[in-house]
Motif scaffolding. Structure first.
Motif, PDB file in Angstrom:
ATOM      1  N   PRO A  30       8.245  -3.298   2.058  1.00 24.22           N
ATOM      2  CA  PRO A  30       8.318  -2.841   0.661  1.00 24.22           C
ATOM      3  C   PRO A  30       8.287  -3.998  -0.334  1.00 24.22           C
ATOM      4  CG  PRO A  30       9.951  -1.724   2.013  1.00 24.22           C
ATOM      5  CD  PRO A  30       9.368  -2.794   2.871  1.00 24.22           C
ATOM      6  N   THR A  31       7.487  -3.825  -1.372  1.00 24.48           N
ATOM      7  CA  THR A  31       7.389  -4.839  -2.424  1.00 24.48           C
ATOM      8  C   THR A  31       8.022  -4.378  -3.728  1.00 24.48           C
ATOM      9  OG1 THR A  31       5.254  -3.991  -3.210  1.00 24.48           O
ATOM     10  CG2 THR A  31       5.198  -5.652  -1.449  1.00 24.48           C
ATOM     11  N   GLY A  32       8.282  -3.073  -3.849  1.00 25.55           N
ATOM     12  CA  GLY A  32       8.817  -2.533  -5.085  1.00 25.55           C
ATOM     13  C   GLY A  32       7.784  -2.421  -6.194  1.00 25.55           C
ATOM     14  N   ARG A  33       6.538  -2.718  -5.878  1.00 28.61           N
ATOM     15  CA  ARG A  33       5.494  -2.689  -6.905  1.00 28.61           C
ATOM     16  C   ARG A  33       5.004  -1.260  -7.159  1.00 28.61           C
ATOM     17  NH1 ARG A  33       1.394  -7.816  -5.858  1.00 28.61           N
ATOM     18  NH2 ARG A  33       2.994  -9.461  -5.793  1.00 28.61           N
ATOM     19  N   ASP A  34       4.654  -0.996  -8.424  1.00 33.64           N
ATOM     20  CA  ASP A  34       4.016   0.271  -8.780  1.00 33.64           C
ATOM     21  C   ASP A  34       2.539   0.201  -8.403  1.00 33.64           C
ATOM     22  OD1 ASP A  34       6.330   1.352  -9.853  1.00 33.64           O
ATOM     23  OD2 ASP A  34       5.922   0.528 -11.847  1.00 33.64           O
ATOM     24  N   VAL A  35       2.019   1.317  -7.936  1.00 36.57           N
ATOM     25  CA  VAL A  35       0.604   1.393  -7.586  1.00 36.57           C
ATOM     26  C   VAL A  35      -0.014   2.628  -8.232  1.00 36.57           C
ATOM     27  CG1 VAL A  35       0.879   0.182  -5.392  1.00 36.57           C
ATOM     28  CG2 VAL A  35       1.062   2.678  -5.445  1.00 36.57           C
ATOM     29  N   THR A  36      -1.274   2.522  -8.559  1.00 36.10           N
ATOM     30  CA  THR A  36      -2.050   3.655  -9.075  1.00 36.10           C
ATOM     31  C   THR A  36      -3.415   3.632  -8.408  1.00 36.10           C
ATOM     32  OG1 THR A  36      -2.947   2.385 -10.930  1.00 36.10           O
ATOM     33  CG2 THR A  36      -0.891   3.593 -11.314  1.00 36.10           C
ATOM     34  N   GLY A  37      -4.092   4.751  -8.442  1.00 34.98           N
ATOM     35  CA  GLY A  37      -5.427   4.796  -7.854  1.00 34.98           C
ATOM     36  C   GLY A  37      -6.086   6.140  -8.052  1.00 34.98           C
ATOM     37  N   THR A  38      -7.273   6.248  -7.513  1.00 39.09           N
ATOM     38  CA  THR A  38      -8.050   7.481  -7.581  1.00 39.09           C
ATOM     39  C   THR A  38      -8.597   7.808  -6.198  1.00 39.09           C
ATOM     40  OG1 THR A  38     -10.074   6.279  -8.142  1.00 39.09           O
ATOM     41  CG2 THR A  38      -8.729   7.076  -9.982  1.00 39.09           C
ATOM     42  N   GLY A  39      -9.085   9.022  -6.052  1.00 36.89           N
ATOM     43  CA  GLY A  39      -9.657   9.405  -4.773  1.00 36.89           C
ATOM     44  C   GLY A  39     -10.374  10.741  -4.844  1.00 36.89           C
ATOM     45  N   HIS A  40     -11.078  11.033  -3.780  1.00 39.56           N
ATOM     46  CA  HIS A  40     -11.757  12.320  -3.621  1.00 39.56           C
ATOM     47  C   HIS A  40     -11.415  12.874  -2.242  1.00 39.56           C
ATOM     48  CE1 HIS A  40     -14.236  10.564  -6.845  1.00 39.56           C
ATOM     49  NE2 HIS A  40     -14.566  11.798  -7.151  1.00 39.56           N
TER      50      HIS A  40
END
Length: 231
Positions: A190-200
């Motif tokens: 775990p890094t505690g970082r926020d992540v965002t992304g997209t997908g299909h």
């Protein structure tokens, strides 16, 4: 409000009627307001034919009827029929695409609520999942649940449905997601970082459940945000 017009006629020249519809589709390209056209033949009476045409609204249907191409094709259609066709005009008061409902439920319950067990109810027993980000591209329901459990526990993601399109037994999903890296994921602590992304994702449904799915999610983008790979 969506508007549907049903054209009911009798004809033994169904093939010619179908070719006439091809002609109308070609002639009205870029002009028509119709969004969906379906021709069906009565199984108990092969001369009984229904044409069902869908429009975004009654007003747009009226605009479509004013096209000279529509008028010409209609007169040719009448010539193919035994008598004058009849029309039924319908304002759609409910339009439920049931396969889309099960996909929405999968997103809401399995992903957003983190209820991996809900997949047993929403997917068929012989479910297959395909995801290039997983160790194996073709996995069964039990293996898919464990892989998804790792993702849920690592990121506690929230998925937003950006678009959902259904045709036949297939549903296509366009989504965005966000989460925080709070658990181990594919060997990354775990890094505690926020992540965002997209997908299909594409789903094949059977009997009101999901029978197969194909996923394409920006996993490399997530790894960049975690600092595992360079951007």
């Amino acid at each position: 409000m969506t508007f549907v017009q049903i054209i009911d006629c009798k004809t033994d020249r169904v093939d010619e009627m179908s070719r006439l519809m091809d002609s109308w589709v070609e002639a009205t390209q870029g002009k028509r307001t119709a969004t969906h056209s379906l021709m069906a033949r009565d199984r108990s009476d092969s001369t009984h034919v229904l044409e069902i045409v869908e429009f975004p609204s009654y007003e747009e249907a009226m605009e479509n009827s004013k096209l000279p191409e529509t008028d010409r094709i209609f007169r040719e259609m009448v010539a193919l029929c035994d008598g004058e066709p009849t029309f039924t005009d319908l304002d759609v008061v409910r339009d439920e695409q049931l396969n889309k409902l099960v996909v929405r439920s999968f997103v809401d319950e399995v992903i957003n609520k983190g209820d991996i067990g809900a997949a047993d109810r929403l997917c068929t027993a012989d479910y297959r999942e395909h995801d290039p980000s997983q160790p194996s591209y073709d996995v069964d329901l039990a293996t898919a649940k464990e892989a998804n459990r790792e993702i849920m526990e690592a990121f506690r993601p929230t998925c937003t449905i950006e678009g959902l399109v259904a045709e036949g037994d297939t549903v296509c999903l366009r989504m965005s997601f966000k989460g925080r890296h709070v658990g181990p994921y594919q060997g990354v602590e775990p890094t505690g970082r926020d992540v965002t992304g997209t997908g299909h994702a594409t789903f094949r449904c059977r009997g009101g459940k999901i029978a197969e799915s194909w996923w394409n999610v920006d996993d490399m983008g997530v790894m960049r945000q975690l600092g595992v790979v360079e951007g």
